[in-house]
Motif scaffolding. Sequence first.
Motif, PDB file in Angstrom:
ATOM      1  N   UNK A 192     -44.795  -4.068 -49.299  1.00 57.31           N
ATOM      2  CA  UNK A 192     -45.328  -3.239 -50.393  1.00 57.31           C
ATOM      3  C   UNK A 192     -46.792  -3.566 -50.600  1.00 57.31           C
ATOM      4  N   UNK A 193     -47.553  -2.532 -50.887  1.00 57.44           N
ATOM      5  CA  UNK A 193     -48.952  -2.736 -51.255  1.00 57.44           C
ATOM      6  C   UNK A 193     -49.331  -1.677 -52.283  1.00 57.44           C
ATOM      7  N   UNK A 194     -49.972  -2.129 -53.356  1.00 57.18           N
ATOM      8  CA  UNK A 194     -50.396  -1.234 -54.430  1.00 57.18           C
ATOM      9  C   UNK A 194     -51.878  -0.897 -54.231  1.00 57.18           C
ATOM     10  N   UNK A 195     -52.220   0.364 -54.447  1.00 59.03           N
ATOM     11  CA  UNK A 195     -53.584   0.863 -54.275  1.00 59.03           C
ATOM     12  C   UNK A 195     -54.077   1.398 -55.614  1.00 59.03           C
ATOM     13  N   UNK A 196     -55.250   0.948 -56.028  1.00 62.68           N
ATOM     14  CA  UNK A 196     -55.876   1.435 -57.268  1.00 62.68           C
ATOM     15  C   UNK A 196     -57.120   2.236 -56.886  1.00 62.68           C
ATOM     16  N   UNK A 197     -57.208   3.464 -57.368  1.00 65.40           N
ATOM     17  CA  UNK A 197     -58.372   4.306 -57.088  1.00 65.40           C
ATOM     18  C   UNK A 197     -58.897   4.869 -58.400  1.00 65.40           C
ATOM     19  N   UNK A 198     -60.181   4.644 -58.639  1.00 63.56           N
ATOM     20  CA  UNK A 198     -60.849   5.195 -59.819  1.00 63.56           C
ATOM     21  C   UNK A 198     -61.816   6.282 -59.364  1.00 63.56           C
ATOM     22  N   UNK A 291     -45.743  -4.278 -38.528  1.00 58.59           N
ATOM     23  CA  UNK A 291     -46.888  -3.826 -37.748  1.00 58.59           C
ATOM     24  C   UNK A 291     -48.028  -3.363 -38.624  1.00 58.59           C
ATOM     25  N   UNK A 292     -47.707  -2.894 -39.833  1.00 58.22           N
ATOM     26  CA  UNK A 292     -48.764  -2.531 -40.765  1.00 58.22           C
ATOM     27  C   UNK A 292     -49.247  -3.778 -41.492  1.00 58.22           C
ATOM     28  N   UNK A 293     -50.544  -3.850 -41.711  1.00 57.89           N
ATOM     29  CA  UNK A 293     -51.160  -4.983 -42.389  1.00 57.89           C
ATOM     30  C   UNK A 293     -52.051  -4.473 -43.511  1.00 57.89           C
ATOM     31  N   UNK A 294     -52.514  -5.406 -44.326  1.00 59.12           N
ATOM     32  CA  UNK A 294     -53.470  -5.032 -45.360  1.00 59.12           C
ATOM     33  C   UNK A 294     -54.676  -4.338 -44.746  1.00 59.12           C
ATOM     34  N   UNK A 295     -55.145  -4.858 -43.626  1.00 56.39           N
ATOM     35  CA  UNK A 295     -56.338  -4.299 -42.996  1.00 56.39           C
ATOM     36  C   UNK A 295     -56.092  -2.879 -42.499  1.00 56.39           C
ATOM     37  N   UNK A 296     -54.936  -2.630 -41.873  1.00 56.55           N
ATOM     38  CA  UNK A 296     -54.692  -1.280 -41.359  1.00 56.55           C
ATOM     39  C   UNK A 296     -54.486  -0.293 -42.499  1.00 56.55           C
ATOM     40  N   UNK A 297     -53.797  -0.702 -43.554  1.00 60.13           N
ATOM     41  CA  UNK A 297     -53.585   0.198 -44.682  1.00 60.13           C
ATOM     42  C   UNK A 297     -54.902   0.487 -45.382  1.00 60.13           C
ATOM     43  N   UNK A 298     -55.723  -0.543 -45.575  1.00 60.68           N
ATOM     44  CA  UNK A 298     -57.022  -0.330 -46.216  1.00 60.68           C
ATOM     45  C   UNK A 298     -57.857   0.667 -45.403  1.00 60.68           C
ATOM     46  N   UNK A 299     -57.874   0.497 -44.092  1.00 57.91           N
ATOM     47  CA  UNK A 299     -58.646   1.405 -43.242  1.00 57.91           C
ATOM     48  C   UNK A 299     -58.116   2.835 -43.337  1.00 57.91           C
ATOM     49  N   UNK A 300     -56.807   2.986 -43.393  1.00 57.00           N
ATOM     50  CA  UNK A 300     -56.217   4.317 -43.505  1.00 57.00           C
ATOM     51  C   UNK A 300     -56.611   4.989 -44.815  1.00 57.00           C
ATOM     52  N   UNK A 301     -56.531   4.255 -45.930  1.00 61.94           N
ATOM     53  CA  UNK A 301     -56.862   4.841 -47.229  1.00 61.94           C
ATOM     54  C   UNK A 301     -58.351   5.196 -47.299  1.00 61.94           C
ATOM     55  N   UNK A 302     -59.195   4.318 -46.786  1.00 64.42           N
ATOM     56  CA  UNK A 302     -60.636   4.602 -46.792  1.00 64.42           C
ATOM     57  C   UNK A 302     -60.932   5.846 -45.966  1.00 64.42           C
ATOM     58  N   UNK A 303     -60.267   5.987 -44.824  1.00 62.86           N
ATOM     59  CA  UNK A 303     -60.504   7.161 -43.988  1.00 62.86           C
ATOM     60  C   UNK A 303     -60.095   8.437 -44.728  1.00 62.86           C
ATOM     61  N   UNK A 304     -58.975   8.370 -45.451  1.00 63.87           N
ATOM     62  CA  UNK A 304     -58.538   9.540 -46.217  1.00 63.87           C
ATOM     63  C   UNK A 304     -59.562   9.878 -47.303  1.00 63.87           C
ATOM     64  N   UNK A 305     -60.020   8.858 -48.014  1.00 59.23           N
ATOM     65  CA  UNK A 305     -60.980   9.095 -49.101  1.00 59.23           C
ATOM     66  C   UNK A 305     -62.320   9.591 -48.569  1.00 59.23           C
ATOM     67  N   UNK A 306     -62.755   9.027 -47.465  1.00 62.94           N
ATOM     68  CA  UNK A 306     -64.020   9.483 -46.880  1.00 62.94           C
ATOM     69  C   UNK A 306     -63.911  10.921 -46.372  1.00 62.94           C
ATOM     70  N   UNK A 320     -59.529  -0.311 -55.059  1.00 61.12           N
ATOM     71  CA  UNK A 320     -59.162  -1.727 -55.051  1.00 61.12           C
ATOM     72  C   UNK A 320     -57.797  -1.837 -54.394  1.00 61.12           C
ATOM     73  N   UNK A 321     -57.723  -2.616 -53.323  1.00 58.48           N
ATOM     74  CA  UNK A 321     -56.471  -2.798 -52.599  1.00 58.48           C
ATOM     75  C   UNK A 321     -56.413  -4.235 -52.078  1.00 58.48           C
ATOM     76  N   UNK A 322     -55.387  -5.010 -52.472  1.00 57.95           N
ATOM     77  CA  UNK A 322     -54.321  -4.721 -53.421  1.00 57.95           C
ATOM     78  C   UNK A 322     -54.871  -4.346 -54.805  1.00 57.95           C
ATOM     79  N   UNK A 323     -54.061  -3.640 -55.569  1.00 58.12           N
ATOM     80  CA  UNK A 323     -54.542  -2.994 -56.794  1.00 58.12           C
ATOM     81  C   UNK A 323     -55.155  -3.964 -57.784  1.00 58.12           C
ATOM     82  N   UNK A 324     -54.653  -5.201 -57.839  1.00 53.53           N
ATOM     83  CA  UNK A 324     -55.160  -6.181 -58.796  1.00 53.53           C
ATOM     84  C   UNK A 324     -55.801  -7.377 -58.101  1.00 53.53           C
ATOM     85  N   UNK A 325     -56.271  -7.161 -56.884  1.00 59.13           N
ATOM     86  CA  UNK A 325     -56.912  -8.237 -56.137  1.00 59.13           C
ATOM     87  C   UNK A 325     -55.932  -8.970 -55.241  1.00 59.13           C
ATOM     88  N   UNK A 326     -56.425  -9.919 -54.472  1.00 61.53           N
ATOM     89  CA  UNK A 326     -55.606 -10.587 -53.466  1.00 61.53           C
ATOM     90  C   UNK A 326     -54.469 -11.408 -54.058  1.00 61.53           C
TER      91      UNK A 326
END
Length: 425
Positions: A192-198, A291-306, A320-326
């Motif tokens: 599980x990973x929580x994503x916070x977007x403002x 197989x999914x990691x924090x790094x791969x998920x972060x890259x995926x979300x950034x690509x979607x936002x960009x 912010x990912x994880x939503x409340x920091x590491x």
Amino acid sequence: MASNGDWGKILAGISDAQVLALEQAAIRIPSSTFEEGELADYLASHMSDIGLDVRMMEVTHPAKPGTMTRQPIARLRGTGGGPSLMLNGHMDPGVEMSGWSVDPYGAKFEDGWVWGMGAHDDKGGVVAAICAVEAIIRSGVRLKGDVLVCPVVAHKMGGAGTRALVTAGVRTDLAINMEHSANTIANVCVGIIMVRIKTKSPELFFRYSKEAKARYFNPIEQQCEIVRRVGPSLEQIPPGGWMTYVPHPELPGFPTHTFDTIHKEHYYQKNYTGMSSRECEMIFQIRTVPGQTLETVRANVIRLLDGIKKDHPAFDYEMTIPANGMEDGWFQDPMEVPRNHPLVVALADGQRLASGAEPVVGAWGRIGNVGDGNILNSAGVPTVQYGAGDIRIYKEWPTPDERVPLKDLVTAARAVAYATYRLCA
């Protein structure tokens, strides 16, 4: 290999009456998250009485530094030369809902079922682990490796109790996380990973210039565009879409996500979050596959936002990912232990002997769930999740009227006793 004589002695030490008595005692002690102290004291005393070395660990609330609770760490010391094993389960029950048809702390036993708050999530797992180790002690069989029984606090706060164990260096070679799995051996679990977007935009009233309008993209509408591109909650994120991953055969329908919260303030109304009225914030969670990691998920979300930014130049976000920091408790890696790992094999053999049926190994019993086993596995301790209780008997989960068959608790105690003996002897 296990000696039939030794196993017979251990098996004789696990009875329905023994398991039921401890299960009912545990249910009758309320133990909400960060209010587990009374149950911790009771279990510590019980484990000390049966011959375990027990010490108490203080745990600090991750968001309230002055708030403390406690959890026992009980050790059955081995003679040396064997692998060590942790039996880990949480004392705080699930969501404490209204609508019970029985007293949630009454520990009703009827027609073979034990009813109560935490009956299988997760007091039943803790009880099965303690009864398993008690049977080994009473049999007189000596193990080479140490066995740790760790009833932990604050699972419902992202595993704060187990994280405290890891931080303090309490570790073993192997672990069984006593989570409800319908007594299947869950060697694969989602993460599980929580994503916070403002999202942000300048305020704009109904009279505006053309230039101001060009710089404006309503913060709520920005979030709507994120939601549209991420897709519907609880549906698998399609392979080849915005998220890169390899589908896992044991986890059909994953990875998936759900949108959890969204907030925006208005300058004419009471402010509830402290945010500016020019901002809107959303938190959503993703359930990931091995197989999914924090790094791969972060890259995926950034690509979607960009991608949104490219199509809508006024799109303005902070992520912010994880939503409340590491240190966010709701960031847990997915876990997988090979089917042929000695831990999996020993527990499967124990389940076979205890139940008389072929064991089920795989993600089925914990599909979609994370447990403190994810935390232990990420810390380098091969872990499986296993325990009595099947949430599929309910129309929805969490639910009132939590209950578990006593025979399944006894089976779990016997299977864990066998695996403990097999692994640590």
